[in-house]
Scaffold this motif. Structure first.
Motif: not given
Lengths: 184, 184
Positions: B1-4, B84, B88, B105-107, B184
């Protein structure tokens, strides 16, 4: 303590109505949407279909005739104020956030989602139409924003008008329901 | 999974920076704010003070000279993209929401509050100045919005640009931290 009221403004197709109903269910309080339309109909003499269209959307010929429009606005406003006095509730749409803005204990919510999520949703719920769903959405949003602007002199969808604004497309309907209910 | 990654855009004085730091603490991930400025300083040769002012705010004479401005924008953008990729994190301000918009995975968070809450807050934190706090806030907001508009071609503070927008004045800083961390 005054009645706690949740107002839900929403982009067309964002699931704001569904979120309103589920929040109300979860909290055991009423959600006024169709029922609000029927109360306004009983008060004003307009048909529910007319109110559903004209009570939230600027129409093509809309700026020309102000008497019926302002009469309907007055009836909606009165109904929303009365409902807010009766007890805690969720109110969907119809500028309730603006109408009740002086009220303590108001939680003003805005629900939105990207165009593709909303397009898929309206086709799933309302079916196909002659116009492409993206075109229907843009027109609905435009007319709703114009109505809001006309009566509130505020910009529809501006984050600062709301206590919380949520993207139901990226967060999901259930997460939106949970967050709103947790703020109650 | 990509960095959040969590990006926090905020009105001046809304506590967005504090919220960013507390969210990062809670999640055990870094929060880039002052540290971001120092990294950009090392990369670009600009002083941290210059970056703090010119890397987020349109200036009076700003539209006249574009070379230094675009050079700083490029250095900031590169630094944000590199951070980024490292893991995370929370990134405060500097159009990171826009720069990282294609990232999964961007918030994207926006924090705002009414003028009075923010005026009290900036006097408490930064002290009195010759100009009234309301005037300082309006000027800061205006310059930040102009900067955002120039580089992103989007409207700053529009709910639809963010996954979640929160009023830290009505909800409180702690509640904002809880909600963001829970997403998150």
């Amino acid at each position: 303590m005054k009645n706690r009221i949740i107002t839900i403004s929403r982009e067309f197709g964002s699931g704001g109505r569904t979120i309103g109903k589920e929040v109300a269910n979860k909290l055991g309080i009423p959600c006024y949407d169709q029922e609000l339309i029927e109360k306004v109909a009983a008060k004003s003499g307009f048909s529910p279909e007319y109110i559903a269209e004209h009570g939230e959307y600027a129409m093509g010929s809309w700026l020309g005739s102000s008497i019926g429009r302002d009469y309907l606005w007055g009836a909606q406003k009165k109904t929303i104020c009365e409902l807010s006095e009766q007890g805690p509730c969720v109110i969907v749409g119809r500028c309730a956030d603006y109408i009740l803005r002086e009220k303590a204990n108001l939680l003003r919510v805005f629900i939105h989602a990207d165009l593709q999520t909303r397009a898929e949703r309206i086709v799933r719920i309302y079916g196909e139409r002659e116009d492409a769903p993206e075109k229907r959405l843009k027109e609905k949003d435009k007319r709703r924003a114009a109505y809001y602007r006309y009566y509130t002199d505020m910009q529809w969808g501006r984050a600062t008008n709301y206590d919380i604004a949520l993207d139901s497309g990226t967060l999901g309907i259930e997460k939106c329901v949970d967050i709103i209910a947790s703020l109650y």
